[in-house]
Design a protein around this motif. Structure first.
Motif, PDB file in Angstrom:
ATOM      1  N   GLN A 338      45.200  40.140  48.844  1.00 17.29           N
ATOM      2  CA  GLN A 338      44.978  40.323  47.143  1.00 17.29           C
ATOM      3  C   GLN A 338      43.567  39.944  46.388  1.00 17.29           C
ATOM      4  OE1 GLN A 338      47.222  42.379  45.354  1.00 17.29           O
ATOM      5  NE2 GLN A 338      47.770  42.691  47.507  1.00 17.29           N
ATOM      6  N   HIS A 339      43.717  38.611  46.950  1.00 15.65           N
ATOM      7  CA  HIS A 339      42.307  37.728  46.435  1.00 15.65           C
ATOM      8  C   HIS A 339      41.122  38.370  46.961  1.00 15.65           C
ATOM      9  CE1 HIS A 339      44.398  34.800  44.285  1.00 15.65           C
ATOM     10  NE2 HIS A 339      44.360  33.783  45.144  1.00 15.65           N
ATOM     11  N   ASN A 342      40.149  41.526  45.275  1.00 16.95           N
ATOM     12  CA  ASN A 342      40.027  41.219  43.718  1.00 16.95           C
ATOM     13  C   ASN A 342      38.443  40.711  43.522  1.00 16.95           C
ATOM     14  OD1 ASN A 342      42.330  42.200  42.414  1.00 16.95           O
ATOM     15  ND2 ASN A 342      43.127  40.239  42.585  1.00 16.95           N
ATOM     16  N   THR A 345      35.566  43.127  45.281  1.00 12.52           N
ATOM     17  CA  THR A 345      35.251  44.209  44.033  1.00 12.52           C
ATOM     18  C   THR A 345      34.247  43.618  43.232  1.00 12.52           C
ATOM     19  OG1 THR A 345      37.490  44.122  43.531  1.00 12.52           O
ATOM     20  CG2 THR A 345      36.248  46.220  43.681  1.00 12.52           C
ATOM     21  N   LYS A 537      49.533  49.767  43.413  1.00 10.83           N
ATOM     22  CA  LYS A 537      48.509  49.576  42.302  1.00 10.83           C
ATOM     23  C   LYS A 537      48.158  50.727  41.747  1.00 10.83           C
ATOM     24  CE  LYS A 537      46.352  45.282  43.167  1.00 10.83           C
ATOM     25  NZ  LYS A 537      45.286  44.349  43.684  1.00 10.83           N
ATOM     26  N   ASP A 555      49.657  41.190  41.564  1.00  6.40           N
ATOM     27  CA  ASP A 555      49.080  41.269  40.195  1.00  6.40           C
ATOM     28  C   ASP A 555      48.944  42.688  40.001  1.00  6.40           C
ATOM     29  OD1 ASP A 555      47.967  40.748  37.874  1.00  6.40           O
ATOM     30  OD2 ASP A 555      46.061  40.878  38.376  1.00  6.40           O
TER      31      ASP A 555
END
Ligand code: ADP
Ligand code: MG
Length: 696
Positions: A338-339, A342, A345, A537, A555
């Protein structure tokens, strides 16, 4: 105390010997030191010895008298052997009974003077008689010096184990304490003791084991001056170690990062939101540290969803702009993934290169990392493997640091040359106590959530109310929202009757045939996991069934519903983290706790805390109250030495005193050359642990 005495094996104490030493070893008592700090867990007042005729029923009393008769009786029906003792003190008779302990007949001889201590009952033989069952006893023979241990005093009660009676343990402790005390030397500077009115060590040790006076309440609760002295020492040792560490760090040479801040500026321009003022403040604190030539060691604490990641990213950009690499280590692959998504991008637009490094990634970009082509490396503990080399690692970020051991943190740090270190945690601990757990770190707190976050509505349900939950899920999803359904295990087994995620998925599909259900767990291939997460997502999965892999970091703001199945099986920290997956957008969110079976008191309390509090600090405080400091901190995991007498909840004031004094002492005499015996005690307390911290 003389240092060698501390290590002296109890076996050689007069009255102990190899056989008893073996029993003591079962309780972890091998040396004099072990014994002296094996404290009673409560005390009984057996001082008063009333006359037999004035005894009160149903209270614990101590009586002195002469043996009138001692008989072994056998009940016919149950074949039980009862040893019956009758004593007299001239004012009345008292019967004592021991069940199935025929050897007691040998202990008591008519005419002997004895002391008995126990709860006085009405003897059923005669309506008004007095009786004790299995009392504590002592036989007063004239040439013995062992009397006055078990009765007619404040009596210590030690925790014992199978094969060691409370009485035998007390006798052994008495021998050891008496043997050791004359050689005990006080290592604590007198001014300190005077300032806090603490008794000398010898007096403290004598009285915690065999109190000469004092009240039971303060002895048992550990607040007597004697206990407080020992607790102070322990906290002092702890804080001294931290003071030494912190001093060592402040002397080390690190990197001074001093770029213009262009990258940060550009990130601010492309971020889809404005930083909260708490985030801005913390970033300033970090940048200030990074400018200094000493290595940064800062803890960032912020509740789930407070936006720690972007704060860490700012710091990483600062390091990169100064020409260094930055790495962030996360506890799970899912979180690292996930990190990575994020971060990359965002920073692709800044023309920087970010790579992911996890255990299951096959084509690892090791060469590009070693050559310095990669600027930001996101990974799991795969980052600390031997074959991973950095070109010039300048900043290390540890996310969810409570999930890592001290060793793992230290290893990542060693991949650079005194890099700056940022550790982040969402596990808030009661503020006063951060002094202990993070006592060697500087500390920043993000105490503000991004705007428009509504507190998550949390409710507890029982299985028979399941239809209410399902109806609610249905209506929320129809409104366009998404849901998580979390199970404690991936796949059930015959042995434990637990609902599991595999079954869960089938079941959800059955209940909600019109919705798309996804499944995610730790045993999946990373690629499958990534696909599933992306579908979720993008809103193509309505309900994501999972295990606790989603606990940290996931998230998805549109997910507003969290159902936790078997909520009674989870700890508070975990429940709070899981709940943190929802409430991340502008919509009202919900967390439903579904609890099965008969709930233990503790489980019930935990679930109530969740229902009542949404603030992580409150939850942590309650967690601490329910579980106590040892469990809460997981001392082994954190690398902190165990506390034997001090209690971080009870002794907060003492902790502050100890911290002040310890930091003052280390400040004025860093090598402790003026207090060598104190230094030895501190080393003993930390043993190998301080070394770990030092190299970390
Ligand atoms: P945590 O502190 O739990 O690690 P994250 O860093 O994952 O929190 O942030 C949670 C969510 O909040 C992310 O979607 C992030 O993009 C968003 N976020 C962070 N800071 C802000 C902000 N100032 N305003 C709005 N959203 C923010
Ligand atoms: Mg986070």
């Amino acid at each position: 105390m003389k240092r060698d005495l501390n290590e002296y094996p109890v076996q050689y104490v007069k009255g102990i010997g190899p056989r008893k030493a073996k029993l003591l070893a079962r309780l972890g008592i091998k040396t004099i030191y072990d014994a002296l700090y094996y404290l009673p867990y409560r005390y009984e007042d057996r001082r008063a010895t009333p006359e037999i005729r004035s005894l009160k029923y149903e209270t614990l009393q101590t009586v002195t008298g002469k043996v009138v008769s001692a008989d072994l009786k056998e009940t016919t029906r149950k074949k039980m052997k009862i040893f019956e003792l009758v004593i007299s003190d001239g004012t009345g008779l008292l019967t004592a009974k021991w069940f199935n302990q025929p050897y007691m007949k040998k202990v008591f001889k008519p005419g002997k003077k004895v002391i008995l201590s126990g709860i006085v009952k009405r003897g059923f033989n005669w309506g008004a008689g007095f009786e004790m069952q299995n009392p504590e006893y002592e036989i007063i023979d004239d040439d013995s010096d062992t009397q006055n241990i078990h009765t007619s005093r404040i009596v210590p009660i030690y925790r014992t184990t199978a094969g060691v009676s409370a009485r035998a343990l007390r006798s052994m402790m008495h021998s050891i304490v008496n043997f050791a005390l004359p050689s005990v030397e006080d290592y604590m500077p007198e001014e300190i003791l005077k300032q806090y009115s603490l008794p000398p060590l010898r007096e403290a040790l004598r009285n915690v084991h065999f109190p000469e006076d004092g009240d039971i309440e303060s002895l048992t609760s550990g607040t007597s001056p004697y206990h407080q002295r020992l607790s102070f020492d322990e906290l002092f040792f702890l804080q001294s170690g931290l003071a030494i560490l912190k001093r060592g760090q402040s002397l080390a040479r690190g990197i001074s990062f001093n770029p213009e801040g262009r990258l940060i500026q550009r990130l601010l321009e492309i971020l889809p939101f404005k930083l909260t003022s708490a985030q801005q403040r913390v970033i300033e604190e970090i940048l200030e540290d990074m400018r200094k030539p000493t290595p940064m060691n800062r803890l960032i604490q912020g509740d789930v969803g407070s936006g720690k990641t972007v704060v860490a990213l700012m710091a990483m950009l600062q390091a990169v702009e100064a020409g260094y690499q930055a790495a962030i280590m996360a506890p799970t692959e899912l979180l690292a993934e996930q990190h990575y998504m994020n971060i990359h991008t965002l920073i692709d637009r800044l023309n920087l290169r970010c790579e992911l490094l996890t255990g299951s990634r096959k084509d690892r970009p090791l060469e590009e990392i070693a050559s310095g082509e990669v600027d930001i490396i996101v990974g799991t503990h795969a980052l600390i493997q031997k074959e991973v080399r950095f070109n010039n690692l300048g900043l290390v970020v540890i996310d969810e640091q409570h999930r890592f051991g001290v060793m793992q943190r230290a290893s990542l740090r060693k991949k650079g040359f005194n890099p700056d270190v940022l550790v982040m945690t969402a596990t808030p601990i009661p503020r006063t106590l951060s002094l202990t757990l993070y006592g060697d770190l500087d500390y920043s707190i993000i105490d503000e959530l991004p705007p428009n976050r509504k507190p998550v509505v949390t409710k507890l349900f029982r299985p028979e109310q399941k239809h209410l939950i399902y109806n609610f899920i249905k209506s929320e999803i129809k409104k366009g929202r998404q849901a998580y359904v979390v199970y404690p295990v991936i796949e059930g087994s015959e042995k434990v009757d637990l609902k599991d995620a595999m079954q869960g998925k089938e079941k959800m599909q059955h209940i909600f045939p019109e919705f798309t259900i996804g499944l995610i767990h730790g045993r999946m291939k990373p690629q499958e996991r990534e696909e599933t997460m992306n579908l979720f997502k993008e809103g193509k999965i309505d309900i994501l069934v999972s295990t606790t892999v989603i606990e940290v970091g996931v998230d998805v703001p549109n997910a507003t519903l969290m159902l936790i199945v078997h909520a009674e099986r989870f700890g508070l920290a975990q429940l709070h983290q899981l709940r943190g997956r929802v409430g991340r957008g502008n919509h009202q969110s919900y967390c439903f706790l579904l609890a099965y079976g008969r709930l233990s008191d503790e489980a019930w309390r935990r679930l109530q805390v969740m229902v009542r509090h949404s603030d992580g600090f409150k939850v942590a405080e309650e967690d601490f109250n329910i579980r106590g400091p040892g469990e809460f901190f997981g001392t082994r995991q954190s690398g902190m030495p165990d506390l034997k007498t001090a209690n971080l909840l009870r002794d907060v004031k003492l902790l502050k005193f100890a911290r002040n004094e310890a930091f003052r002492l280390i400040g004025s005499d860093p090598s402790m050359s003026r207090t060598p015996s104190l230094r030895a005690m501190i080393e003993r307390f930390w043993k190998d642990k301080i070394e770990i911290f030092r190299t970390g």
